[in-house]
Design a protein around this motif. Sequence first.
Motif, PDB file in Angstrom:
ATOM      1  N   PRO A  95       0.914  -1.302  -0.004  1.00 39.43           N
ATOM      2  CA  PRO A  95       0.148  -0.052   0.008  1.00 39.43           C
ATOM      3  C   PRO A  95       0.697   1.032   0.006  1.00 39.43           C
ATOM      4  N   ASP A  96       2.270   1.196   0.145  1.00 40.81           N
ATOM      5  CA  ASP A  96       3.115   2.199   0.322  1.00 40.81           C
ATOM      6  C   ASP A  96       3.454   2.595  -1.315  1.00 40.81           C
ATOM      7  N   VAL A  97       3.250   1.763  -2.165  1.00 41.63           N
ATOM      8  CA  VAL A  97       3.928   2.316  -3.447  1.00 41.63           C
ATOM      9  C   VAL A  97       2.814   2.988  -4.087  1.00 41.63           C
ATOM     10  N   LEU A  98       3.135   4.109  -4.795  1.00 37.92           N
ATOM     11  CA  LEU A  98       2.573   4.925  -5.552  1.00 37.92           C
ATOM     12  C   LEU A  98       3.269   5.180  -6.800  1.00 37.92           C
ATOM     13  N   VAL A  99       2.498   5.322  -8.076  1.00 37.88           N
ATOM     14  CA  VAL A  99       2.870   5.508  -9.131  1.00 37.88           C
ATOM     15  C   VAL A  99       2.467   6.785  -9.717  1.00 37.88           C
ATOM     16  N   PHE A 100       3.257   7.780 -10.254  1.00 41.30           N
ATOM     17  CA  PHE A 100       2.753   9.068 -10.865  1.00 41.30           C
ATOM     18  C   PHE A 100       3.699   9.506 -11.658  1.00 41.30           C
TER      19      PHE A 100
END
Length: 337
Positions: free
Chosen positions: A22-27
């Motif tokens: 849940p700490d992974v972010l893609v932007f």
Amino acid sequence: MPAMTMIQALNSALDVMLAKDPDVLVFGEDIGYFGGVFRVTEGLQKKHGQTRCFDSPIGEAGLVAAAIGMGAYGLRPVVEIQFADYIYPAYDQIVSEAARIRYRSAGEFHVPLTIRTPYGGGIYGGQTHSQSPEALFTHVTGLKTVIPSNPYDAKGLLISAIEDDDPVIFLEPKRLYNGPFDGHHDKAVTPWAKHKASEVPEGHYAVPLGKAATARAGSAVTVLTYGTMVHVAIAAAEETGIDAEVVDLRTLMPVDIDAIVRSVQKTGRCVVAHEATLTSGFGAELCALVQEHCFWHLEAPIQRVAGWDTPYPHAFEWDYFPGPKRLADGLKRALEN
């Protein structure tokens, strides 16, 4: 296992990591609703939501700066720079902040940041969309630099990069995006003309950073290379009949010096190949390493095959590339001495 192109394999890696952590972010720019210029992030926003996969303003310095803060806070941001040529405005943030935080804070903070970006030629993008800046990052202590050459490695290496606790520059060869490039053609109507998919597991797996692979076994001469040039080197060996061993470095920093030494000591000859310009390219570092570690085993001077020392030409893109013929010439020079 399903057949995947490199685009699909990278998309699968991001999908797996978004679901797993849940700490992974893609932007990045246009990577949300639009799915990215090359569609690597297609469908991820719809599946994981706008807080996990979202668009950023067109401002690479601010984009990377925000990601550095997120990483120091405890998240695992994955940033896409639309083309490697656009990464320069963020270079100060990458070098002065991301690469140094662990050292400057005496280990109190670290930045588990992955910066993905398409690099190299193949779309007639010229000097503003087709550069190969990998050497600029391998010079920087604190950064890891990764370049895959096939869909299987692309997914496994990207997962390892995201799970790594330090910043990783992940360069994706555009000519390989739609499958393995067979390497046999100096020119083509379209860079994807000979592409096919390859088998890639659907779930989680990791290819370790810092470990090279033998893409082709041989005994006459070693070719040290990475990315698209792996396939060009294999094609050159096949077309000439030279028993070349092609070492796919996969990770440029940290580089697998043990794999390099084993191969060069076995063959006694070495050719270094990359798409970037010759002068001060990563090949120069490889030549120095081979000279330092394998001098008494070398039977001929090390040969370099690379791009021209010119701004990247639009109209002459397929001449700028080191193709199979130029690679073959380098192999023959290594064997003549």
